[in-house]
Design an enzyme around this catalytic site. Structure first.
Site, short mmCIF file in Angstrom:
data_model
loop_
_atom_site.label_atom_id
_atom_site.label_comp_id
_atom_site.label_asym_id
_atom_site.label_seq_id
_atom_site.Cartn_x
_atom_site.Cartn_y
_atom_site.Cartn_z
N SER A 295 22.05 42.37 29.84
CA SER A 295 21.44 41.14 30.35
C SER A 295 19.98 41.06 29.91
CB SER A 295 21.51 41.11 31.88
OG SER A 295 20.65 42.12 32.41
N ASP B 6 24.66 39.29 27.80
CA ASP B 6 25.16 38.63 29.01
C ASP B 6 24.14 37.58 29.47
OD1 ASP B 6 26.86 38.30 31.20
OD2 ASP B 6 25.82 39.81 32.41
N ASP C 169 24.08 30.82 28.13
CA ASP C 169 24.39 30.26 29.45
C ASP C 169 23.61 28.97 29.65
OD1 ASP C 169 24.82 29.61 32.04
OD2 ASP C 169 24.33 31.58 32.88
N GLU D 188 29.36 28.58 28.77
CA GLU D 188 29.73 28.47 30.20
C GLU D 188 29.69 27.02 30.65
OE1 GLU D 188 28.11 31.29 33.02
OE2 GLU D 188 28.26 29.86 34.67
N GLY E 149 26.89 39.21 42.25
CA GLY E 149 26.25 40.07 43.24
C GLY E 149 27.22 40.66 44.24
N ASN F 275 33.99 40.14 33.91
CA ASN F 275 32.68 40.78 34.02
C ASN F 275 32.53 41.53 35.35
OD1 ASN F 275 32.23 39.33 31.71
ND2 ASN F 275 30.34 38.38 32.42
N ILE F 276 32.18 42.79 35.24
CA ILE F 276 32.02 43.64 36.44
C ILE F 276 30.73 44.42 36.31
CG2 ILE F 276 33.01 45.54 37.77
CD1 ILE F 276 35.80 44.59 36.70
N ASP F 277 29.84 44.21 37.24
CA ASP F 277 28.56 44.92 37.24
C ASP F 277 28.27 45.50 38.63
OD1 ASP F 277 26.06 45.88 36.73
OD2 ASP F 277 25.07 43.95 36.64
P1 13P Z 1 29.33 40.92 39.57
O1 13P Z 1 27.97 40.77 40.19
O2 13P Z 1 30.39 40.37 40.44
O3 13P Z 1 29.60 42.32 39.17
O4 13P Z 1 29.35 40.02 38.23
C1 13P Z 1 28.80 40.52 37.03
C2 13P Z 1 28.67 39.46 36.00
O5 13P Z 1 29.21 38.39 36.07
C3 13P Z 1 27.83 39.78 34.84
O6 13P Z 1 27.68 38.69 33.99
O1 G3H Z 2 25.40 38.47 36.06
C1 G3H Z 2 24.48 39.25 35.97
C2 G3H Z 2 24.69 40.72 35.78
O2 G3H Z 2 25.18 41.32 36.94
C3 G3H Z 2 23.43 41.34 35.28
O3 G3H Z 2 22.53 41.50 36.32
O4 G3H Z 2 20.48 40.33 35.57
O5 G3H Z 2 20.39 42.11 37.32
O6 G3H Z 2 20.85 42.72 34.92
P1 G3H Z 2 20.96 41.66 36.01
ZN ZN Z 3 27.67 36.80 34.98
#
Ligand code: 13P
Ligand code: G3H
Ligand code: ZN
Length: 322
Positions: free
Chosen positions: A50, A83, A105, A135, A182, A267-269
């Site tokens: 990101s 991202d 985006d 998007e 989030g 997407n999983i963060d």
């Molecule tokens: P989460 O916050 O649900 O993991 O989503 C991550 C995401 O969409 C990154 O682009």
């Molecule tokens: O969608 C966003 C991702 O979870 C990345 O998060 O902007 O805190 O790196 P970030």
């Molecule tokens: Zn995202």
């Protein structure tokens, strides 16, 4: 194998009824945890960076960490993806700097401005062999420094997708069907409680996904905001000095269903962040005398790996697809 684009990955995922995991990377331990799981499960992989990750860790460090992972995992295809690219300049910088895929985006712009901006990125990216995710629709939640309230979020309008894809030339499309960024995806008021007292969020809008897929046959769809916020890690955080009340995510069975449909990238963060933070909090609570970062980052990395393995096998269905 060198870094690849997602073109072949998405073709196979669409035909095979599974999705490729796109996991955010910010440091070495996260890169290692994710890639070790993908290598062992023989899964195709998207590592994404990101704007915040570039500000935190530096573009060059992140690219070099991913290049190291490519060397360590020669048997799986890996994409390096930007991202939530916020503007043309950031996308150009990543295209020039070794990424194989970027997201522009434009979802906060008007439909017309989103098309114009996305088209500009696509022209530059395609001329350099890089693919582009666009998007349409607005997810709720927090990403980088942008916070979108539930009231300001909006589902993707299926009647806009053909025009958007045709006019921009994007390679994949992120849509809003009720996922959210989030760990606090929904307020308790938006949810119901199950028999265990756990908050259950409103179901994803599969009707919108189906209509979009009908209008864009064979076209890869992307879901952002797809962490499930595992309660075991929320509990681990809360039992070790943290305070995360009412953190709730997307039920995994709904993501599995989406992966069987036209969704090719998920997407999983946040789930990885929860695993890392919970593990480190627990480590410090159990070992207040320890101070060597390697000692607490090692179990954190191991739990990221197990989280990614679980996602690959049980949610995305992309194991043995490399
Ligand atoms: P989460 O916050 O649900 O993991 O989503 C991550 C995401 O969409 C990154 O682009
Ligand atoms: O969608 C966003 C991702 O979870 C990345 O998060 O902007 O805190 O790196 P970030
Ligand atoms: Zn995202």
């Amino acid at each position: 194998m060198a870094l690849v684009t997602s073109t072949e990955m998405f073709k196979k995922a669409y035909a095979g009824g599974y999705a490729v995991g796109a996991f955010n990377v910010n440091n070495m331990e996260i890169v290692q945890g994710i890639t070790e799981a993908a290598r062992e499960e023989k899964a195709p992989l998207i590592l994404q960076v990101s704007k915040g990750a570039r500000a935190y860790a530096n573009h060059t460090y992140l690219v070099k960490l991913v290049e190291a992972a490519v060397i360590e995992c020669p048997d799986i295809p890996i994409v390096l993806h930007l991202d939530h690219g916020p503007d043309f300049e950031t996308c150009k910088s990543c295209i020039d700097g070794g990424f194989t895929s970027v997201m522009i985006d434009g979802s906060s712009h008007s439909f017309e401005d989103n098309i114009a901006l996305t088209r500009k990125v696509v022209e530059y990216a395609h001329a350099h062999g890089v693919v582009v995710e666009g998007e349409l629709g607005t997810l709720a939640g927090v990403e980088d420094d942008v916070k979108v309230s539930a009231e300001d979020s909006s589902y993707t309008r299926p009647d806009e997708v053909e025009e958007f894809v045709t006019k921009t030339g994007v390679d994949s499309l992120a849509i809003a069907i009720g996922t959210s960024h989030g760990a606090y995806k929904f307020t308790p008021e938006q949810c119901t409680r199950n028999e265990k007292g756990i908050l259950v969020p409103p179901p994803l809008r599969f009707d919108i996904l189906e209509e979009i897929s009908r209008r864009l046959p064979g076209f890869p769809i992307v879901l952002h905001g797809s962490s499930s916020v595992p309660q075991e890690f929320v509990k681990m955080i809360n039992e070790n000095g943290g305070k995360m009340p009412d953190a709730v995510g997307i039920p995994e069975e709904q993501l599995r269903k989406a992966a069987e449909m036209s969704v090719c990238k998920i997407n999983i963060d946040s789930d990885l962040r929860l695993a890392m933070t919970g593990t480190i909090r627990q480590f410090f609570a159990e070992h207040p005398d320890k101070f060597d970062p390697r000692e607490y980052l090692k179990p954190a990395r191991a739990n990221i790996k197990e989280m990614v393995r679980h996602k690959i096998v049980d949610v995305l269905g992309c194991n043995d697809k490399a």
